[in-house]
Scaffold this motif. Structure first.
Motif, PDB file in Angstrom:
ATOM      1  N   LYS A 111       0.830  -1.208   0.000  1.00 46.95           N
ATOM      2  CA  LYS A 111       0.000   0.000   0.000  1.00 46.95           C
ATOM      3  C   LYS A 111       0.868   1.263   0.000  1.00 46.95           C
ATOM      4  O   LYS A 111       0.667   2.167  -0.811  1.00 46.95           O
ATOM      5  N   SER A 112       1.840   1.295   0.921  1.00 42.35           N
ATOM      6  CA  SER A 112       2.698   2.490   0.991  1.00 42.35           C
ATOM      7  C   SER A 112       3.545   2.622  -0.273  1.00 42.35           C
ATOM      8  O   SER A 112       3.779   3.734  -0.764  1.00 42.35           O
ATOM      9  N   THR A 113       3.986   1.492  -0.802  1.00 38.49           N
ATOM     10  CA  THR A 113       4.771   1.522  -2.035  1.00 38.49           C
ATOM     11  C   THR A 113       3.941   2.122  -3.169  1.00 38.49           C
ATOM     12  O   THR A 113       4.431   2.977  -3.921  1.00 38.49           O
ATOM     13  N   PHE A 139       2.422  11.440   5.393  1.00 34.68           N
ATOM     14  CA  PHE A 139       3.167  10.184   5.444  1.00 34.68           C
ATOM     15  C   PHE A 139       2.733   9.335   6.630  1.00 34.68           C
ATOM     16  O   PHE A 139       2.190   9.841   7.604  1.00 34.68           O
ATOM     17  N   GLN A 140       3.035   8.046   6.526  1.00 35.45           N
ATOM     18  CA  GLN A 140       2.594   7.083   7.529  1.00 35.45           C
ATOM     19  C   GLN A 140       3.055   7.494   8.929  1.00 35.45           C
ATOM     20  O   GLN A 140       2.328   7.344   9.894  1.00 35.45           O
ATOM     21  N   ASN A 141       4.267   8.013   9.019  1.00 32.52           N
ATOM     22  CA  ASN A 141       4.774   8.355  10.346  1.00 32.52           C
ATOM     23  C   ASN A 141       4.682   9.841  10.674  1.00 32.52           C
ATOM     24  O   ASN A 141       5.385  10.346  11.531  1.00 32.52           O
ATOM     25  N   LEU A 169      -3.105  10.219   2.023  1.00 30.68           N
ATOM     26  CA  LEU A 169      -3.010  10.037   3.464  1.00 30.68           C
ATOM     27  C   LEU A 169      -2.654   8.580   3.743  1.00 30.68           C
ATOM     28  O   LEU A 169      -3.422   7.682   3.395  1.00 30.68           O
ATOM     29  N   ASP A 170      -1.480   8.348   4.337  1.00 32.42           N
ATOM     30  CA  ASP A 170      -1.073   6.971   4.625  1.00 32.42           C
ATOM     31  C   ASP A 170      -1.398   6.648   6.084  1.00 32.42           C
ATOM     32  O   ASP A 170      -0.738   7.146   6.988  1.00 32.42           O
ATOM     33  N   GLU A 171      -2.420   5.843   6.296  1.00 32.37           N
ATOM     34  CA  GLU A 171      -2.864   5.418   7.624  1.00 32.37           C
ATOM     35  C   GLU A 171      -3.056   6.596   8.578  1.00 32.37           C
ATOM     36  O   GLU A 171      -2.422   6.660   9.641  1.00 32.37           O
ATOM     37  N   PRO A 172      -3.958   7.515   8.198  1.00 34.70           N
ATOM     38  CA  PRO A 172      -4.129   8.715   9.039  1.00 34.70           C
ATOM     39  C   PRO A 172      -4.682   8.430  10.426  1.00 34.70           C
ATOM     40  O   PRO A 172      -4.441   9.211  11.345  1.00 34.70           O
TER      41      PRO A 172
HETATM   42 MG    MG Z   1       2.404   1.012   4.771  1.00 28.88          MG
END
Ligand code: MG
Ligand code: ADP
Length: 263
Positions: free
Chosen positions: A50-52, A94-96, A172-175
């Motif tokens: 997913k992030s890729t 970003f995810q983080n 939005l990555d895993e907001p």
């Molecule tokens: Mg990810």
């Protein structure tokens, strides 16, 4: 820009998208379109890419094969200056969260405006304050440093920064990951408000079944290096495909379905 029979403008078009790291294939031959104003969720197990995929769509990672068009433009044919112009139309959370630790929240939000616009300092301060308020944070919060914020506040601040340049397209990555249920609900609410007000196209990665029911117009399920299913939550939750059903009808999926039905 390519329009399909529905007359919708495609903000993202992916064709034959393939990503490999060494001999490991993350995904192969993905084809999909995302239309202007849609909220599309990307779901799939941990490590499903997913992030890729998000990094490919935001021009941070070049796919091994295949093509991506953003706003009708083929990104691999663009030069660095053209990509820069395109990047200004895109916001990424970003995810983080990745805020700059040495800057206050307001300074963090101001950074993209300082880098990409020629607005004067006062106007940048005003615009940053507007984005801060839009994200649901108070003006006083803007003076804090990231390590002084709760997880929910940090996500809001990162969202405010992603919104700084009024992007037409927001990733939005895993907001809501790592947030308590109340903060997660509030963040979903914020996404819905954004959609209703500024109307950006939103692509979000999430594991959160409640979020999926609440905010996603369409869901893309990644697995086994493919797009296992694309459709509304109602369509996917009713799927008879065992791979799709397994994802949506586990205990968490059923609980979210019950909650969505009750509301
Ligand atoms: Mg990810
Ligand atoms: P997800 O976000 O769905 O959890 P990722 O996109 O982070 O998954 O990762 C998908 C797969 O690609 C994982 O197996 C991960 O280890 C691998 N991967 C991601 N980025 C790299 C990289 N830069 N180099 C090698 N492998 C990578």
């Amino acid at each position: 820009m390519n329009d399909d029979a529905t007359g919708k403008e495609h903000v993202i078009e992916a064709r034959g998208l393939t990503m490999r790291f060494g001999n490991k294939t993350v995904h192969e031959n993905l084809d999909f379109d995302i239309s202007r104003g849609e909220v599309v969720a990307i779901v799939g197990g941990s490590g499903s890419g997913k992030s890729t995929l998000l990094r490919e769509m935001t021009m941070l990672q070049r796919p091994t094969a295949g093509s991506i068009r953003l706003f009708g433009q083929p990104v691999d044919a663009l030069n660095e200056r053209q990509r820069m112009v395109l990047r200004q139309r895109i916001g990424v959370l970003f995810q983080n969260g990745a805020l700059f630790g040495g800057e206050t929240v307001l300074e963090n939000i101001a950074t993209p405006l300082q880098e990409h616009t020629r607005l004067d300092r006062l106007l940048i301060e005003e615009l940053s304050a507007i984005k801060l308020r839009l994200s649901g944070l108070a003006i006083e919060d803007g003076l804090l440093y990231p390590n002084q914020l709760s997880g929910g506040m940090r996500k809001r601040a990162a969202l405010a920064r992603a919104m700084a340049l009024d992007p037409e397209l927001l990733f939005l990555d895993e907001p809501t990951s790592g947030l308590d249920p109340i903060s997660a609900d509030a963040l979903d609410e914020l996404v819905l408000q954004l959609k209703a007000s500024l109307g950006p196209t939103i692509v979000l990665v999430t594991h959160d079944m409640d979020s999926l029911w609440r905010v996603a117009d369409r869901v893309m399920l990644l697995g086994h290096g493919r797009l296992l299913a694309v459709g509304s939550m109602t369509e996917l939750a009713g799927s008879r495909d065992p791979l799709v059903a397994r994802f949506f009808s586990g205990p968490r999926g059923r609980a979210a379905l019950a909650a969505a039905g009750a509301s």
